[in-house]
Write a protein that holds these residues in place. Structure first.
Motif, PDB file in Angstrom:
ATOM      1  N   ALA A   1       0.839  -1.205   0.000  1.00  0.00           N
ATOM      2  CA  ALA A   1       0.000   0.000   0.000  1.00  0.00           C
ATOM      3  C   ALA A   1       0.870   1.248   0.000  1.00  0.00           C
ATOM      4  CB  ALA A   1      -0.937  -0.010   1.204  1.00  0.00           C
ATOM      5  N   ASN A   2       1.942   1.245   0.778  1.00  0.00           N
ATOM      6  CA  ASN A   2       2.860   2.382   0.807  1.00  0.00           C
ATOM      7  C   ASN A   2       3.535   2.580  -0.556  1.00  0.00           C
ATOM      8  OD1 ASN A   2       2.281   2.960   3.432  1.00  0.00           O
ATOM      9  ND2 ASN A   2       4.184   2.152   4.265  1.00  0.00           N
ATOM     10  N   ALA A   3       3.930   1.476  -1.207  1.00  0.00           N
ATOM     11  CA  ALA A   3       4.571   1.578  -2.524  1.00  0.00           C
ATOM     12  C   ALA A   3       3.610   2.173  -3.548  1.00  0.00           C
ATOM     13  CB  ALA A   3       5.052   0.202  -2.982  1.00  0.00           C
ATOM     14  N   ALA A   4       2.339   1.758  -3.489  1.00  0.00           N
ATOM     15  CA  ALA A   4       1.344   2.263  -4.440  1.00  0.00           C
ATOM     16  C   ALA A   4       0.959   3.707  -4.143  1.00  0.00           C
ATOM     17  CB  ALA A   4       0.111   1.365  -4.419  1.00  0.00           C
ATOM     18  N   LEU A   5       0.946   4.083  -2.879  1.00  0.00           N
ATOM     19  CA  LEU A   5       0.506   5.424  -2.502  1.00  0.00           C
ATOM     20  C   LEU A   5       1.655   6.441  -2.479  1.00  0.00           C
ATOM     21  CD1 LEU A   5      -1.821   7.225  -1.467  1.00  0.00           C
ATOM     22  CD2 LEU A   5      -1.210   6.487   0.844  1.00  0.00           C
ATOM     23  N   HIS A   6       2.727   6.115  -1.776  1.00  0.00           N
ATOM     24  CA  HIS A   6       3.816   7.070  -1.568  1.00  0.00           C
ATOM     25  C   HIS A   6       4.991   6.875  -2.523  1.00  0.00           C
ATOM     26  CE1 HIS A   6       1.745   8.277   2.039  1.00  0.00           C
ATOM     27  NE2 HIS A   6       1.777   7.035   2.496  1.00  0.00           N
ATOM     28  N   GLY A   7       5.165   5.680  -3.065  1.00  0.00           N
ATOM     29  CA  GLY A   7       6.313   5.403  -3.925  1.00  0.00           C
ATOM     30  C   GLY A   7       5.967   5.355  -5.396  1.00  0.00           C
ATOM     31  N   ARG A   8       4.788   5.801  -5.728  1.00  0.00           N
ATOM     32  CA  ARG A   8       4.298   5.701  -7.107  1.00  0.00           C
ATOM     33  C   ARG A   8       4.963   6.725  -8.016  1.00  0.00           C
ATOM     34  NH1 ARG A   8      -0.207   7.369 -10.474  1.00  0.00           N
ATOM     35  NH2 ARG A   8      -0.947   5.519 -11.583  1.00  0.00           N
ATOM     36  N   VAL A   9       5.437   6.233  -9.161  1.00  0.00           N
ATOM     37  CA  VAL A   9       5.921   7.069 -10.252  1.00  0.00           C
ATOM     38  C   VAL A   9       5.126   6.635 -11.474  1.00  0.00           C
ATOM     39  CG1 VAL A   9       7.883   7.597 -11.746  1.00  0.00           C
ATOM     40  CG2 VAL A   9       8.227   7.367  -9.279  1.00  0.00           C
TER      41      VAL A   9
END
Length: 158
Positions: A59-67
C-alpha cells in the motif's frame, strides 16, 4: 588436519512479481503473497504477520512510492534451514524514504502502517535501489515473540 562437520544444505525459496503501482496492485501483492506463503507451508503465526506486512508495504509503494508508468516489485525469500522469511517491496521513488511517526504525529493521516510493520517484523529497514528507487524490507522469524498485550485479545494479565 581439521575435520568439518557435515552441514545440512541451505535451501532458499524465492518469489518475485512486478505489480502496478495502484490500489489493485497492492491488493494483488497481498493475495499473491498469501498464496505463496501457504504453498511454502509456513506456520499460521508467521503467515499472518507476513500478510499484514506485505499489505502495508505494498500500500505504501502504491501510494507514496508511485511514479507514473512504473511498477513496484514484491519479493519474498524463505530460508528453509533457518525459517527466516524476508519480505521486500521496491518502488521507483527513492527520494521519499519512509518515516515512522513520533509523538503527536501518530494521529496523522499517514505513517501508522510503519508502526504496524515495526510491531510485526523482527527487523525492518530501507535500502536504496539505483538508479532512483528504494526497497523497504522486513524479516519475520518463526521464533515465538513475546507479546505486550497490545495486539492480542484478550490482553495478557500481569
Amino acid at each position: 588436519m581439521s575435520a568439518t562437520l557435515p552441514q545440512p544444505p541451505s535451501t532458499v525459496a524465492t518469489f518475485a512479481q512486478l505489480l502496478s503501482s495502484t490500489r489493485r496492485g497492492a491488493r494483488l501483492a497481498r493475495l499473491l503473497a498469501t498464496t505463496q506463503l501457504r504453498a511454502w507451508d509456513l506456520s499460521p503465526e508467521v503467515t499472518e504477520r507476513a500478510e499484514q506486512i506485505v499489505a502495508e508495504l505494498a500500500a505504501n509503494a502504491a501510494l507514496h512510492g508511485r511514479v507514473q508508468g512504473r511498477d513496484f516489485r514484491l519479493a519474498l525469500t524463505f530460508d528453509t534451514t533457518t525459517g527466516l522469511l524476508r519480505i521486500a517491496v521496491t518502488d521507483a521513488k527513492g527520494g521519499q524514504l519512509p518515516v515512522v511517526p513520533t509523538g503527536s504525529t501518530t494521529y496523522g493521516e499517514s505513517g501508522r502502517g510503519l508502526l504496524l510493520v515495526g510491531a510485526l517484523a523482527d527487523r525492518w529497514g530501507t535500502e536504496p535501489h539505483p538508479p532512483g528507487g528504494k526497497t523497504v524490507w522486513a524479516e519475520v522469524s518463526p521464533v515465538a515473540r513475546p507479546t505486550s498485550g497490545l495486539y492480542e485479545w484478550p490482553p495478557a494479565r500481569p
